[in-house]
Design a protein around this motif. Sequence first.
Motif, PDB file in Angstrom:
ATOM      1  N   ILE A  47       0.833  -1.205   0.000  1.00 51.45           N
ATOM      2  CA  ILE A  47       0.000   0.000   0.000  1.00 51.45           C
ATOM      3  C   ILE A  47       0.872   1.261   0.000  1.00 51.45           C
ATOM      4  O   ILE A  47       0.620   2.220  -0.732  1.00 51.45           O
ATOM      5  CB  ILE A  47      -0.939   0.005   1.219  1.00 51.45           C
ATOM      6  N   LEU A  48       1.923   1.246   0.818  1.00 47.78           N
ATOM      7  CA  LEU A  48       2.786   2.417   0.958  1.00 47.78           C
ATOM      8  C   LEU A  48       3.795   2.533  -0.175  1.00 47.78           C
ATOM      9  O   LEU A  48       4.398   3.596  -0.364  1.00 47.78           O
ATOM     10  CB  LEU A  48       3.537   2.354   2.294  1.00 47.78           C
ATOM     11  N   GLN A  49       4.024   1.411  -0.868  1.00 48.67           N
ATOM     12  CA  GLN A  49       5.035   1.341  -1.921  1.00 48.67           C
ATOM     13  C   GLN A  49       6.418   1.696  -1.377  1.00 48.67           C
ATOM     14  O   GLN A  49       7.183   2.463  -1.982  1.00 48.67           O
ATOM     15  CB  GLN A  49       4.652   2.244  -3.098  1.00 48.67           C
ATOM     16  N   MET A  50       6.710   1.123  -0.228  1.00 48.75           N
ATOM     17  CA  MET A  50       8.024   1.289   0.390  1.00 48.75           C
ATOM     18  C   MET A  50       8.286   0.120   1.336  1.00 48.75           C
ATOM     19  O   MET A  50       7.342  -0.537   1.801  1.00 48.75           O
ATOM     20  CB  MET A  50       8.104   2.601   1.175  1.00 48.75           C
ATOM     21  N   ARG A  51       9.548  -0.151   1.598  1.00 50.13           N
ATOM     22  CA  ARG A  51       9.922  -1.198   2.551  1.00 50.13           C
ATOM     23  C   ARG A  51       9.988  -0.597   3.947  1.00 50.13           C
ATOM     24  O   ARG A  51      10.572   0.477   4.145  1.00 50.13           O
ATOM     25  CB  ARG A  51      11.276  -1.814   2.186  1.00 50.13           C
ATOM     26  N   VAL A  52       9.376  -1.284   4.908  1.00 47.09           N
ATOM     27  CA  VAL A  52       9.432  -0.805   6.292  1.00 47.09           C
ATOM     28  C   VAL A  52      10.427  -1.610   7.126  1.00 47.09           C
ATOM     29  O   VAL A  52      10.796  -1.195   8.222  1.00 47.09           O
ATOM     30  CB  VAL A  52       8.035  -0.841   6.948  1.00 47.09           C
ATOM     31  N   PHE A  53      10.853  -2.765   6.618  1.00 47.41           N
ATOM     32  CA  PHE A  53      11.849  -3.581   7.306  1.00 47.41           C
ATOM     33  C   PHE A  53      12.938  -4.000   6.328  1.00 47.41           C
ATOM     34  O   PHE A  53      12.657  -4.291   5.161  1.00 47.41           O
ATOM     35  CB  PHE A  53      11.227  -4.851   7.902  1.00 47.41           C
ATOM     36  N   ASP A  54      14.177  -4.030   6.824  1.00 50.78           N
ATOM     37  CA  ASP A  54      15.272  -4.708   6.132  1.00 50.78           C
ATOM     38  C   ASP A  54      15.346  -6.115   6.703  1.00 50.78           C
ATOM     39  O   ASP A  54      15.524  -6.291   7.921  1.00 50.78           O
ATOM     40  CB  ASP A  54      16.604  -3.979   6.366  1.00 50.78           C
ATOM     41  N   ARG A  55      15.183  -7.115   5.852  1.00 54.18           N
ATOM     42  CA  ARG A  55      15.140  -8.498   6.303  1.00 54.18           C
ATOM     43  C   ARG A  55      16.367  -9.252   5.814  1.00 54.18           C
ATOM     44  O   ARG A  55      16.807  -9.070   4.685  1.00 54.18           O
ATOM     45  CB  ARG A  55      13.879  -9.196   5.786  1.00 54.18           C
ATOM     46  N   SER A  56      16.895 -10.117   6.670  1.00 55.52           N
ATOM     47  CA  SER A  56      17.920 -11.073   6.274  1.00 55.52           C
ATOM     48  C   SER A  56      17.669 -12.346   7.054  1.00 55.52           C
ATOM     49  O   SER A  56      16.768 -12.417   7.898  1.00 55.52           O
ATOM     50  CB  SER A  56      19.326 -10.529   6.570  1.00 55.52           C
ATOM     51  N   SER A  57      18.463 -13.373   6.795  1.00 55.30           N
ATOM     52  CA  SER A  57      18.263 -14.644   7.497  1.00 55.30           C
ATOM     53  C   SER A  57      18.609 -14.532   8.975  1.00 55.30           C
ATOM     54  O   SER A  57      18.200 -15.364   9.779  1.00 55.30           O
ATOM     55  CB  SER A  57      19.119 -15.744   6.851  1.00 55.30           C
ATOM     56  N   ARG A  58      19.353 -13.489   9.360  1.00 55.50           N
ATOM     57  CA  ARG A  58      19.815 -13.362  10.739  1.00 55.50           C
ATOM     58  C   ARG A  58      19.268 -12.147  11.476  1.00 55.50           C
ATOM     59  O   ARG A  58      19.380 -12.071  12.704  1.00 55.50           O
ATOM     60  CB  ARG A  58      21.345 -13.316  10.778  1.00 55.50           C
ATOM     61  N   SER A  59      18.727 -11.195  10.751  1.00 62.17           N
ATOM     62  CA  SER A  59      18.316  -9.970  11.430  1.00 62.17           C
ATOM     63  C   SER A  59      17.076  -9.363  10.791  1.00 62.17           C
ATOM     64  O   SER A  59      16.723  -9.672   9.649  1.00 62.17           O
ATOM     65  CB  SER A  59      19.463  -8.940  11.408  1.00 62.17           C
ATOM     66  N   LEU A  60      16.441  -8.502  11.558  1.00 61.63           N
ATOM     67  CA  LEU A  60      15.251  -7.782  11.118  1.00 61.63           C
ATOM     68  C   LEU A  60      15.351  -6.384  11.711  1.00 61.63           C
ATOM     69  O   LEU A  60      15.441  -6.227  12.923  1.00 61.63           O
ATOM     70  CB  LEU A  60      13.987  -8.479  11.604  1.00 61.63           C
ATOM     71  N   ALA A  61      15.366  -5.364  10.856  1.00 69.76           N
ATOM     72  CA  ALA A  61      15.530  -3.991  11.339  1.00 69.76           C
ATOM     73  C   ALA A  61      14.633  -3.053  10.549  1.00 69.76           C
ATOM     74  O   ALA A  61      14.351  -3.283   9.368  1.00 69.76           O
ATOM     75  CB  ALA A  61      16.991  -3.555  11.210  1.00 69.76           C
ATOM     76  N   LEU A  62      14.179  -2.005  11.224  1.00 65.08           N
ATOM     77  CA  LEU A  62      13.376  -0.993  10.554  1.00 65.08           C
ATOM     78  C   LEU A  62      14.228  -0.222   9.547  1.00 65.08           C
ATOM     79  O   LEU A  62      15.390   0.108   9.823  1.00 65.08           O
ATOM     80  CB  LEU A  62      12.811  -0.010  11.573  1.00 65.08           C
ATOM     81  N   THR A  63      13.657   0.074   8.395  1.00 63.52           N
ATOM     82  CA  THR A  63      14.285   0.999   7.468  1.00 63.52           C
ATOM     83  C   THR A  63      14.056   2.424   7.983  1.00 63.52           C
ATOM     84  O   THR A  63      13.328   2.644   8.957  1.00 63.52           O
ATOM     85  CB  THR A  63      13.675   0.864   6.070  1.00 63.52           C
ATOM     86  N   ARG A  64      14.658   3.412   7.305  1.00 62.82           N
ATOM     87  CA  ARG A  64      14.413   4.796   7.712  1.00 62.82           C
ATOM     88  C   ARG A  64      12.934   5.145   7.543  1.00 62.82           C
ATOM     89  O   ARG A  64      12.340   5.811   8.394  1.00 62.82           O
ATOM     90  CB  ARG A  64      15.288   5.739   6.884  1.00 62.82           C
ATOM     91  N   ASP A  65      12.336   4.680   6.440  1.00 60.35           N
ATOM     92  CA  ASP A  65      10.902   4.899   6.253  1.00 60.35           C
ATOM     93  C   ASP A  65      10.101   4.171   7.321  1.00 60.35           C
ATOM     94  O   ASP A  65       9.074   4.668   7.796  1.00 60.35           O
ATOM     95  CB  ASP A  65      10.467   4.419   4.863  1.00 60.35           C
ATOM     96  N   GLY A  66      10.572   2.966   7.706  1.00 63.61           N
ATOM     97  CA  GLY A  66       9.897   2.210   8.749  1.00 63.61           C
ATOM     98  C   GLY A  66       9.925   2.917  10.091  1.00 63.61           C
ATOM     99  O   GLY A  66       8.947   2.877  10.854  1.00 63.61           O
ATOM    100  N   GLU A  67      11.028   3.581  10.403  1.00 63.39           N
ATOM    101  CA  GLU A  67      11.124   4.330  11.657  1.00 63.39           C
ATOM    102  C   GLU A  67      10.123   5.478  11.679  1.00 63.39           C
ATOM    103  O   GLU A  67       9.470   5.728  12.698  1.00 63.39           O
ATOM    104  CB  GLU A  67      12.550   4.860  11.830  1.00 63.39           C
ATOM    105  N   ARG A  68       9.988   6.193  10.556  1.00 63.19           N
ATOM    106  CA  ARG A  68       8.993   7.261  10.454  1.00 63.19           C
ATOM    107  C   ARG A  68       7.582   6.691  10.580  1.00 63.19           C
ATOM    108  O   ARG A  68       6.717   7.265  11.242  1.00 63.19           O
ATOM    109  CB  ARG A  68       9.146   7.991   9.129  1.00 63.19           C
ATOM    110  N   MET A  69       7.387   5.544   9.944  1.00 61.39           N
ATOM    111  CA  MET A  69       6.073   4.909   9.960  1.00 61.39           C
ATOM    112  C   MET A  69       5.692   4.467  11.365  1.00 61.39           C
ATOM    113  O   MET A  69       4.528   4.572  11.772  1.00 61.39           O
ATOM    114  CB  MET A  69       6.076   3.720   9.004  1.00 61.39           C
ATOM    115  N   LEU A  70       6.655   3.984  12.141  1.00 63.48           N
ATOM    116  CA  LEU A  70       6.362   3.481  13.478  1.00 63.48           C
ATOM    117  C   LEU A  70       5.807   4.586  14.366  1.00 63.48           C
ATOM    118  O   LEU A  70       4.857   4.363  15.128  1.00 63.48           O
ATOM    119  CB  LEU A  70       7.632   2.876  14.097  1.00 63.48           C
ATOM    120  N   VAL A  71       6.395   5.775  14.295  1.00 64.54           N
ATOM    121  CA  VAL A  71       5.916   6.899  15.109  1.00 64.54           C
ATOM    122  C   VAL A  71       4.461   7.221  14.772  1.00 64.54           C
ATOM    123  O   VAL A  71       3.609   7.360  15.656  1.00 64.54           O
ATOM    124  CB  VAL A  71       6.806   8.138  14.890  1.00 64.54           C
TER     125      VAL A  71
END
Length: 293
Positions: A47-71
């Motif tokens: 819906i947002l046409q953006m990634r909110v998480f950076d995903r890998s097999s070992r970690s999961l972290a908010l993207t910069r857009d995800g941090e804005r989205m969380l607030v």
Amino acid sequence: MRHPDLEIDLLRAFIAVAETGSFTLAGDAIGRSQSAVSQKVLRLEEILQMRVFDRSSRSLALTRDGERMLVAARKMLELNDSLVRQLTQPITTGSLRLGVSEDFVPDQLPRLLARFGRIYPGVHLDLMTGLSGDLLAAYDDEKLDAVIAKKDGHGQRGRVIWREPLVWMASADYQLDFTQPARLVMLRAPCSYRDIMISALDAVRREWVAVCTASSLMGIQAAVAGGLGVTVLAGSFVQQGMQILRAPDHWPALPMTEIAVLGEDGKSGDIVRSLVQFLTENLTGKGGPLMAA
């Protein structure tokens, strides 16, 4: 140009993942499967046409857009929940003398109580924190209206609202030497954590010595983080720079710890029940399950 609507269900899943750091734990927190949570986050990103998480097999972290989205998502969810409560439940007002044990989700409690205050502006909390035994004594002396405290395993009153595994923990750089007695950091007696530590080590005939006795759980954390020794606490007390000890032959298995609420049937019962319902709906993390009312 009309923008797409953001579904509250998608935001709730996104916030749970951000706060727990795991799709599986987020599913446990909101009562959905891991795959369902993953699909909700993917739908939100679509819906947002953006990634909110950076995903890998070992970690999961908010993207910069995800941090804005969380607030923004937290504000929207809080407004939604507040509106639903205002329209469907009686207005909760009054004062509550509340005792909360240091054992109870120390990493989340300040944020949750602040949010409770915004959702229930008519409630005044007179907050007392400390060790469970001290709070229960104050409750029995009618100095507190309600207590959220650790069960001590001896038939304590109250209803269980939170369960969490106990773990052995030490500083990340603590040098383990199994040829020497275990160096224990513990609370003053009487203390169920202390009793569990001693009983568990005695059961596997592991020698131990008390190297530090503290009067608060914050003191225990500081001593352990500083490398003085090893202790047993709930998993939510593990901080950055600390490790969980997992060698079963030397650090035997431990039980769950349980947190109970007292005061639901007292004169401030309506406020207590509103608070407990709020906590059971919003707590996230490695504990659980939260018990239904």
